[in-house]
Design a protein around this motif. Structure first.
Motif, PDB file in Angstrom:
ATOM      1  N   LEU A  10       0.761  -0.868   0.107  1.00  0.00           N
ATOM      2  CA  LEU A  10      -0.432  -0.288  -0.236  1.00  0.00           C
ATOM      3  C   LEU A  10       0.811   1.635   0.112  1.00  0.00           C
ATOM      4  CD1 LEU A  10      -2.819  -1.008   2.797  1.00  0.00           C
ATOM      5  CD2 LEU A  10      -3.072  -1.006   0.330  1.00  0.00           C
ATOM      6  N   LEU A  11       1.989   1.077   0.361  1.00  0.00           N
ATOM      7  CA  LEU A  11       3.162   1.905   0.741  1.00  0.00           C
ATOM      8  C   LEU A  11       3.145   3.531  -0.600  1.00  0.00           C
ATOM      9  CD1 LEU A  11       6.633   1.493   1.913  1.00  0.00           C
ATOM     10  CD2 LEU A  11       4.657   2.414   2.880  1.00  0.00           C
ATOM     11  N   LEU A  12       2.750   2.888  -2.167  1.00  0.00           N
ATOM     12  CA  LEU A  12       2.452   3.795  -3.797  1.00  0.00           C
ATOM     13  C   LEU A  12       1.457   4.264  -3.682  1.00  0.00           C
ATOM     14  CD1 LEU A  12       4.586   1.589  -5.759  1.00  0.00           C
ATOM     15  CD2 LEU A  12       4.834   3.146  -5.262  1.00  0.00           C
ATOM     16  N   ILE A  30      -6.711   2.501  -8.661  1.00  0.00           N
ATOM     17  CA  ILE A  30      -7.301   1.817  -7.103  1.00  0.00           C
ATOM     18  C   ILE A  30      -6.613   0.275  -7.918  1.00  0.00           C
ATOM     19  CG2 ILE A  30      -9.252   0.553  -6.609  1.00  0.00           C
ATOM     20  CD1 ILE A  30      -7.616   3.402  -5.451  1.00  0.00           C
ATOM     21  N   PRO A  31      -7.338   0.021  -9.493  1.00  0.00           N
ATOM     22  CA  PRO A  31      -6.715  -0.811 -10.365  1.00  0.00           C
ATOM     23  C   PRO A  31      -6.015  -1.615  -9.791  1.00  0.00           C
ATOM     24  CG  PRO A  31      -8.854  -0.031 -11.360  1.00  0.00           C
ATOM     25  CD  PRO A  31      -8.012   0.964 -10.141  1.00  0.00           C
ATOM     26  N   ALA A  55      -1.353  -9.077 -16.071  1.00  0.00           N
ATOM     27  CA  ALA A  55      -2.007  -7.927 -15.842  1.00  0.00           C
ATOM     28  C   ALA A  55      -1.910  -6.671 -15.116  1.00  0.00           C
ATOM     29  CB  ALA A  55      -3.304  -8.656 -15.146  1.00  0.00           C
ATOM     30  N   PHE A  56      -1.142  -6.899 -13.688  1.00  0.00           N
ATOM     31  CA  PHE A  56      -0.604  -5.620 -13.203  1.00  0.00           C
ATOM     32  C   PHE A  56       0.315  -5.507 -14.539  1.00  0.00           C
ATOM     33  CE2 PHE A  56       2.920  -3.532 -11.100  1.00  0.00           C
ATOM     34  CZ  PHE A  56       1.998  -2.835  -9.941  1.00  0.00           C
ATOM     35  N   ALA A  61      -3.015   7.292 -15.117  1.00  0.00           N
ATOM     36  CA  ALA A  61      -1.914   7.868 -14.176  1.00  0.00           C
ATOM     37  C   ALA A  61      -1.868   6.646 -13.042  1.00  0.00           C
ATOM     38  CB  ALA A  61      -2.796   9.042 -12.462  1.00  0.00           C
ATOM     39  N   PRO A  62       0.202   5.763 -13.501  1.00  0.00           N
ATOM     40  CA  PRO A  62      -0.124   4.491 -12.814  1.00  0.00           C
ATOM     41  C   PRO A  62       0.521   4.440 -11.596  1.00  0.00           C
ATOM     42  CG  PRO A  62       1.413   5.465 -14.446  1.00  0.00           C
ATOM     43  CD  PRO A  62       0.172   6.382 -14.958  1.00  0.00           C
ATOM     44  N   LEU A  63      -0.098   3.608 -10.801  1.00  0.00           N
ATOM     45  CA  LEU A  63       0.422   3.137  -9.286  1.00  0.00           C
ATOM     46  C   LEU A  63       2.110   2.961  -9.545  1.00  0.00           C
ATOM     47  CD1 LEU A  63      -0.021   2.131  -6.779  1.00  0.00           C
ATOM     48  CD2 LEU A  63       0.052   0.060  -7.144  1.00  0.00           C
ATOM     49  N   LEU A  64       2.450   1.984 -10.845  1.00  0.00           N
ATOM     50  CA  LEU A  64       4.030   2.389 -10.786  1.00  0.00           C
ATOM     51  C   LEU A  64       4.089   2.830 -12.361  1.00  0.00           C
ATOM     52  CD1 LEU A  64       6.438   0.546 -10.024  1.00  0.00           C
ATOM     53  CD2 LEU A  64       6.132  -1.765 -10.915  1.00  0.00           C
TER      54      LEU A  64
END
Length: 464
Positions: free
Chosen positions: A48-50, A186-187, A229-230, A239-242
């Motif tokens: 959850l850090l990112l 979120i996804p 999939a990630f 706006a990607p998480l990574l």
């Protein structure tokens, strides 16, 4: 304040290790359940850090920080009052979720406060040193508390730090403007958490259920699909998480590898050693804590030295020294046994302390090398994520080794698995040394190949 948040997270990461035998005795818990007591926290915190960084930007750093502290206090109380091991594991999940709200605020403040690369390296070194020292101090504090007060007291130990942080937040943390338009992936977060969760489930549960069991094969297949999939999601997300393009920095992958391996080696060592000293040798929690004093002393003394060396001469020297320390400590433990001569064990623990004291501070510097200032916060959060994932993996792997060996009793498993476990940590030391040389060599070549440099206005792809 940044260091105080690190101290809180680090102590809670490691203090539980000395309480595991008592938790096992109270709940008749298996080695697998003890692994989940540690890894449930690590998994959620790391995954959850990112996302927490995006939450801090969207809703305001000060607000998110205070919510994290309040939630962490509530979850810690639930851990302390847990009536079953299942409830304790669930409460640890909550602890990890709220703990994840603390780190991104500290990372962003440090990144913004020190725009100069050299000064930023020193600041990140000091910040990381506090985390390293907290991981070493946690077992000592746990050993002092568990004997007279029981295992439940260890979950209340970080609360005074949380209360002090809440009181100081309005004064210390500036009222940064919230960016309401900040998108949150979120996804991507769900996919990342699922991928990490299935990985740890396979490693931890495979040792007790059997590697060819249907739940394990199903979990492994699901994890592979979710991982792919990630990656596909992050390549297309607005706006990607990574940000996958960050990996164009040639130092990022080796730096993250060092983060995962270094913290996996340390966490696995603390997990297995705390159990071996108490279950195999019959030491009390306090005696165990005293045996781990060389780890704490070496970490506290060397962590700031590693930070200064990194700021002045670069990260290669402390990282190579760390790798050698882990190799030496592992070699000594292989020569001995959990019931071997205590002086030899203490010398091995000192070597592990040297390894951990030197590895933690330079990690963030390696990860952000070659990246522009605008991406330093993201890369630092990624480094913190790698640290937490590494700790979870270390406990999972060495715990699985002990579980496989436990044909008769937990005591037998902890004893007969020692040689294999310490061989794994020794290999970790070798890999840290090789990756450190590769990362620092590539840093020098990156300057000649035109990759972005911290403090420029280029992004990781080289575009302005």
């Amino acid at each position: 304040m940044c260091c105080l948040s690190q101290l809180t997270i680090g102590i809670d990461n490691s203090i539980v290790n000395l309480a595991l035998p008592s938790i096992r005795a109270d709940f008749s818990a298996s080695l697998t359940e003890l692994q989940w007591v540690i890894d449930a926290y690590q998994l959620v915190l790391g995954s959850l850090l990112l996302l927490s960084g995006a939450l801090a930007d969207r809703f305001g750093r000060r607000r998110v920080f205070v919510v994290g502290l309040l939630g962490f206090i509530a979850a810690s109380v639930l851990c302390s009052a847990a009536p079953t091991v299942g409830t304790l594991i669930a409460s640890r999940v909550l602890q990890g979720a709220f703990g994840a709200l603390l780190n991104p605020v500290a990372i962003s403040i440090v990144a913004e406060a020190y725009p100069d690369p050299k000064r930023r390296a020193g600041a990140f070194g000091a910040w990381s040193s506090v985390y390293g020292a907290s991981l070493a101090l946690g077992p000592l504090l746990g050993g002092v508390l568990v004997g007279p007060f029981g295992w439940r007291a260890v979950f209340l130990a970080p609360l005074p730090l949380c209360i002090a942080a809440i009181a100081a937040t309005p004064v210390v943390i500036p009222a940064f403007a919230a960016h309401r338009d900040r998108r949150m992936d979120i996804p991507g977060q769900i996919l990342a958490t699922a991928a990490l969760g299935t990985l740890l489930f396979c490693v931890i549960e495979g040792a007790s259920r059997g590697w060819m069991a249907v739940p394990l094969l199903t979990s492994a297949s699901l994890g592979a699909v979710v991982g792919v999939a990630f990656i596909l999601r992050e390549r297309r997300a607005p706006a990607p998480l990574l940000e996958l393009r960050l990996f164009r920095s040639r130092a990022l992958s080796p730096g993250l590898g060092i983060s995962v391996i270094g913290l996996a080696t340390t966490a696995g060592f603390l997990f297995l050693t705390g159990l071996q000293l108490q279950v195999v040798r019959g030491f009390s929690p306090l005696q165990t804590a005293l045996c781990l004093l060389p780890v704490a002393a070496a970490t506290i003394v060397l962590a700031p030295i590693a930070g200064r060396l990194t700021a002045q001469r670069g990260p290669r020297t402390p990282l190579v020294t760390a790798g050698i320390g882990f190799m030496a400590g592992s070699g000594l433990l292989i020569l001995s046994t959990p019931t071997g001569p205590l002086p030899l064990l203490l010398l091995a623990y000192l070597c592990f302390g040297i390894g951990f004291g030197m590895v933690n501070a330079p990690i963030t510097t390696v990860v952000v090398a070659g990246l522009p200032r605008s991406r330093v916060g993201v890369a630092s959060a990624l480094s913190s994520t790698a640290r937490q994932v590494g700790q979870a993996v270390g406990v999972a792997v060495l715990g699985a080794v002990a579980t496989i060996a436990a044909d008769g009793t937990v005591q037998q498993g902890l004893g007969t698995s020692a040689s294999t476990a310490w061989t794994i940590t020794g290999i970790g030391g070798v890999l840290i040394t090789l990756l450190a040389i590769a990362a620092t060599t590539r840093n020098r070549s990156s300057a000649r190949t035109g990759l972005g440099h911290p403090g420029t206005n280029e992004d990781a792809a080289g575009r302005p």
